[in-house]
Design a protein around this motif. Structure first.
Motif, PDB file in Angstrom:
ATOM      1  N   SER A   1       0.825  -1.200   0.000  1.00  0.00           N
ATOM      2  CA  SER A   1       0.000   0.000   0.000  1.00  0.00           C
ATOM      3  C   SER A   1       0.858   1.249   0.000  1.00  0.00           C
ATOM      4  CB  SER A   1      -0.927   0.008   1.213  1.00  0.00           C
ATOM      5  OG  SER A   1      -1.673   1.201   1.269  1.00  0.00           O
ATOM      6  N   GLY A   2       1.897   1.259   0.846  1.00  0.00           N
ATOM      7  CA  GLY A   2       2.774   2.427   0.884  1.00  0.00           C
ATOM      8  C   GLY A   2       3.421   2.695  -0.456  1.00  0.00           C
ATOM      9  N   LEU A   3       3.919   1.656  -1.100  1.00  0.00           N
ATOM     10  CA  LEU A   3       4.574   1.835  -2.391  1.00  0.00           C
ATOM     11  C   LEU A   3       3.588   2.296  -3.463  1.00  0.00           C
ATOM     12  CD1 LEU A   3       7.054  -1.194  -2.544  1.00  0.00           C
ATOM     13  CD2 LEU A   3       7.425   1.123  -1.677  1.00  0.00           C
ATOM     14  N   ALA A   4       2.343   1.871  -3.374  1.00  0.00           N
ATOM     15  CA  ALA A   4       1.349   2.301  -4.364  1.00  0.00           C
ATOM     16  C   ALA A   4       1.180   3.813  -4.359  1.00  0.00           C
ATOM     17  CB  ALA A   4       0.015   1.604  -4.103  1.00  0.00           C
ATOM     18  N   PHE A   5       1.298   4.422  -3.186  1.00  0.00           N
ATOM     19  CA  PHE A   5       1.138   5.876  -3.096  1.00  0.00           C
ATOM     20  C   PHE A   5       2.272   6.616  -3.786  1.00  0.00           C
ATOM     21  CE2 PHE A   5      -2.145   4.855  -0.204  1.00  0.00           C
ATOM     22  CZ  PHE A   5      -2.904   5.992  -0.010  1.00  0.00           C
ATOM     23  N   SER A   6       3.400   5.959  -3.981  1.00  0.00           N
ATOM     24  CA  SER A   6       4.543   6.635  -4.592  1.00  0.00           C
ATOM     25  C   SER A   6       4.242   7.100  -6.006  1.00  0.00           C
ATOM     26  CB  SER A   6       5.755   5.701  -4.613  1.00  0.00           C
ATOM     27  OG  SER A   6       5.618   4.686  -5.607  1.00  0.00           O
ATOM     28  N   GLU A   7       3.287   6.455  -6.648  1.00  0.00           N
ATOM     29  CA  GLU A   7       2.980   6.765  -8.038  1.00  0.00           C
ATOM     30  C   GLU A   7       1.962   7.897  -8.185  1.00  0.00           C
ATOM     31  OE1 GLU A   7       2.229   3.238 -10.422  1.00  0.00           O
ATOM     32  OE2 GLU A   7       3.192   2.015  -8.881  1.00  0.00           O
ATOM     33  N   GLU A   8       1.365   8.318  -7.091  1.00  0.00           N
ATOM     34  CA  GLU A   8       0.289   9.313  -7.195  1.00  0.00           C
ATOM     35  C   GLU A   8       0.312  10.327  -6.066  1.00  0.00           C
ATOM     36  OE1 GLU A   8      -3.108   6.413  -5.185  1.00  0.00           O
ATOM     37  OE2 GLU A   8      -3.139   6.764  -7.329  1.00  0.00           O
ATOM     38  N   VAL A   9       1.492  10.644  -5.569  1.00  0.00           N
ATOM     39  CA  VAL A   9       1.598  11.587  -4.454  1.00  0.00           C
ATOM     40  C   VAL A   9       0.941  12.921  -4.791  1.00  0.00           C
ATOM     41  CG1 VAL A   9       3.184  12.934  -3.038  1.00  0.00           C
ATOM     42  CG2 VAL A   9       3.647  10.514  -3.460  1.00  0.00           C
ATOM     43  N   GLN A  10       1.206  13.435  -5.975  1.00  0.00           N
ATOM     44  CA  GLN A  10       0.653  14.737  -6.348  1.00  0.00           C
ATOM     45  C   GLN A  10      -0.870  14.690  -6.404  1.00  0.00           C
ATOM     46  OE1 GLN A  10       2.385  16.383  -9.883  1.00  0.00           O
ATOM     47  NE2 GLN A  10       1.170  18.251  -9.809  1.00  0.00           N
ATOM     48  N   LEU A  11      -1.435  13.606  -6.963  1.00  0.00           N
ATOM     49  CA  LEU A  11      -2.883  13.479  -7.052  1.00  0.00           C
ATOM     50  C   LEU A  11      -3.520  13.381  -5.672  1.00  0.00           C
ATOM     51  CD1 LEU A  11      -3.362  10.986 -10.033  1.00  0.00           C
ATOM     52  CD2 LEU A  11      -3.963  13.414  -9.978  1.00  0.00           C
TER      53      LEU A  11
ATOM     54  N   GLU B   1       7.971  13.228   1.734  1.00  0.00           N
ATOM     55  CA  GLU B   1       8.841  13.019   2.894  1.00  0.00           C
ATOM     56  C   GLU B   1       8.159  12.132   3.931  1.00  0.00           C
ATOM     57  OE1 GLU B   1       9.689  17.009   4.054  1.00  0.00           O
ATOM     58  OE2 GLU B   1      11.337  17.253   2.612  1.00  0.00           O
ATOM     59  N   ARG B   2       6.860  12.328   4.136  1.00  0.00           N
ATOM     60  CA  ARG B   2       6.138  11.472   5.073  1.00  0.00           C
ATOM     61  C   ARG B   2       6.050  10.043   4.540  1.00  0.00           C
ATOM     62  NH1 ARG B   2       1.115  14.876   7.848  1.00  0.00           N
ATOM     63  NH2 ARG B   2       2.457  16.246   9.099  1.00  0.00           N
ATOM     64  N   LEU B   3       5.868   9.910   3.234  1.00  0.00           N
ATOM     65  CA  LEU B   3       5.803   8.577   2.650  1.00  0.00           C
ATOM     66  C   LEU B   3       7.135   7.855   2.818  1.00  0.00           C
ATOM     67  CD1 LEU B   3       4.297   6.417   1.043  1.00  0.00           C
ATOM     68  CD2 LEU B   3       5.021   7.584  -1.059  1.00  0.00           C
ATOM     69  N   ASP B   4       8.233   8.562   2.595  1.00  0.00           N
ATOM     70  CA  ASP B   4       9.552   7.968   2.778  1.00  0.00           C
ATOM     71  C   ASP B   4       9.735   7.528   4.228  1.00  0.00           C
ATOM     72  OD1 ASP B   4      12.263   7.239   2.374  1.00  0.00           O
ATOM     73  OD2 ASP B   4      12.918   9.240   3.002  1.00  0.00           O
ATOM     74  N   ALA B   5       9.341   8.378   5.158  1.00  0.00           N
ATOM     75  CA  ALA B   5       9.474   8.040   6.574  1.00  0.00           C
ATOM     76  C   ALA B   5       8.622   6.817   6.928  1.00  0.00           C
ATOM     77  CB  ALA B   5       9.080   9.233   7.441  1.00  0.00           C
ATOM     78  N   TYR B   6       7.428   6.735   6.359  1.00  0.00           N
ATOM     79  CA  TYR B   6       6.526   5.627   6.661  1.00  0.00           C
ATOM     80  C   TYR B   6       7.055   4.319   6.082  1.00  0.00           C
ATOM     81  CZ  TYR B   6       2.218   2.875   6.936  1.00  0.00           C
ATOM     82  OH  TYR B   6       1.287   1.901   7.200  1.00  0.00           O
ATOM     83  N   VAL B   7       7.473   4.341   4.827  1.00  0.00           N
ATOM     84  CA  VAL B   7       8.009   3.124   4.205  1.00  0.00           C
ATOM     85  C   VAL B   7       9.268   2.673   4.940  1.00  0.00           C
ATOM     86  CG1 VAL B   7       9.086   2.203   2.111  1.00  0.00           C
ATOM     87  CG2 VAL B   7       6.986   3.557   1.938  1.00  0.00           C
ATOM     88  N   THR B   8      10.116   3.607   5.317  1.00  0.00           N
ATOM     89  CA  THR B   8      11.329   3.265   6.059  1.00  0.00           C
ATOM     90  C   THR B   8      10.977   2.638   7.399  1.00  0.00           C
ATOM     91  OG1 THR B   8      12.573   5.064   4.987  1.00  0.00           O
ATOM     92  CG2 THR B   8      13.455   4.182   7.045  1.00  0.00           C
ATOM     93  N   ALA B   9       9.969   3.191   8.066  1.00  0.00           N
ATOM     94  CA  ALA B   9       9.542   2.627   9.353  1.00  0.00           C
ATOM     95  C   ALA B   9       8.997   1.211   9.182  1.00  0.00           C
ATOM     96  CB  ALA B   9       8.481   3.526   9.995  1.00  0.00           C
ATOM     97  N   LEU B  10       8.258   0.970   8.108  1.00  0.00           N
ATOM     98  CA  LEU B  10       7.746  -0.372   7.836  1.00  0.00           C
ATOM     99  C   LEU B  10       8.879  -1.369   7.656  1.00  0.00           C
ATOM    100  CD1 LEU B  10       4.789   0.339   5.354  1.00  0.00           C
ATOM    101  CD2 LEU B  10       4.620  -0.340   7.762  1.00  0.00           C
TER     102      LEU B  10
END
Length: 317
Positions: A273-283, A303-312
């Motif tokens: 799920s986290g990686l899926a958001f990487s393709e549509e952050v702007q949207l 930046e929040r997505l990177d922090a979340y994926v890293t935490a996972l």
């Protein structure tokens, strides 16, 4: 009929189609654009009734017709099966999934009271309510299953944010290269998140808060409960901070929801799920800013997505 603004005007063929689904003596007296959606135009229609009162309908129009037929059929099917279940979903009025009568594929449904709440204040209370509502959705056993879920990303389409922890992201991408874990199917909303849940306007942040509606069933699917939980967790992590992703999963289980037994399986869905958001952050970020969260620039969300994926990934170590 009066329009709140020029963009709210309903196209002529669609207007006639809506009119055919009103009761005798009813008419559209006002239209206004509903903001916050990504995939479709949304309009609220105020209907004048014969007794001098009003009622509300919502018109969803897909100008981009690529997925319109599938999504409208899914939504119409979901709204039909949810009738009488206690899940506060709109009632289906009419659907034209192939634009046989309207300019574009469209769906007409009842309007629900309440509004979305994306503020940080009162979040813990809303997280508990969101979790309980999702457990109730997953507890349903429809006579007819919706279509199987469709994955929203692949290992080859992930977009690594600029400045991200590349080692963590490479490891995360390797996670979703693995076979899909076994799961017991459930009815999924598939886009269950704060932007698609309505709260009592009078008490959006207080102990008396309550959910008045769950909307946007256009991607209703059959699949693992973990997928819905992971999707909402990622939204919360991006809206409010990475720590809120795991908190939602905890709240879901506290409310009686059942996730995959193995930690590695639960993490598979969260990483996917986290990686899926990487393709549509702007949207994703744009409607949040339009709703008042102006600090959530595309870069801030990345930046929040990177922090979340890293935490996972740290949790998997």
């Amino acid at each position: 009929m009066t329009n709140h603004d020029e963009a709210a005007a309903v196209r002529p063929l669609t207007l006639a189609w809506v009119g055919r689904h009103l009761a005798a003596g009813e008419r559209i007296v006002r239209t206004e654009v509903l903001h916050g959606g990504i995939t479709a135009e949304m309009r609220r229609l105020t209907i004048g009734t014969r007794d001098g009162g009003t009622r509300g309908l919502v018109l969803r129009t897909f100008v981009n017709m690529e997925h319109a037929q599938d999504w409208l059929n899914r939504e119409a099917g979901a709204l039909t099966l949810l009738t009488g279940t206690g899940v506060p979903a709109p009632g289906l009025v009419a659907v034209d999934p192939i634009a046989a009568h309207c300019e574009y594929p469209s769906l007409l449904m009842t309007h629900l009271a309440g509004r979305t709440v994306l503020d940080d204040e009162g979040l813990e209370t809303r997280v508990l309510l969101l979790a309980r509502q999702l457990v109730a959705i997953h507890a349903l056993r429809p006579d007819e299953m919706p279509p199987e879920y469709v994955a929203w990303t692949t290992a080859d389409t992930v977009v690594v944010p600029k400045g991200a922890d590349t080692a963590a992201w490479a490891a995360a991408i390797d996670v979703i290269r693995k076979p899909v874990p076994p799961y017991e199917g459930r009815l999924l909303h598939r886009d269950f998140q704060p932007g698609n849940v309505l709260f009592d306007v009078a008490h959006p942040r207080l102990a008396g808060a309550r959910i008045t509606g769950v909307v946007d069933w256009a991607q209703a699917s059959w699949g693992p409960a973990d997928l819905d939980v992971a999707h909402c967790s990622t939204n919360l992590a991006l809206l409010h901070g990475p720590e809120w992703g795991p908190r939602f999963a905890e709240a879901y289980e506290e409310a009686g929801g059942v996730l995959a037994a193995a930690a590695s399986e639960r993490q598979y869905w969260r990483v996917r799920s986290g990686l899926a958001f990487s393709e549509e952050v702007q949207l994703v970020a744009q409607p949040w800013r339009e709703s008042g969260r102006t600090e959530l620039t595309t870069r801030a969300v990345e930046e929040r997505l990177d922090a979340y994926v890293t935490a996972l990934m740290d949790a998997l170590a």
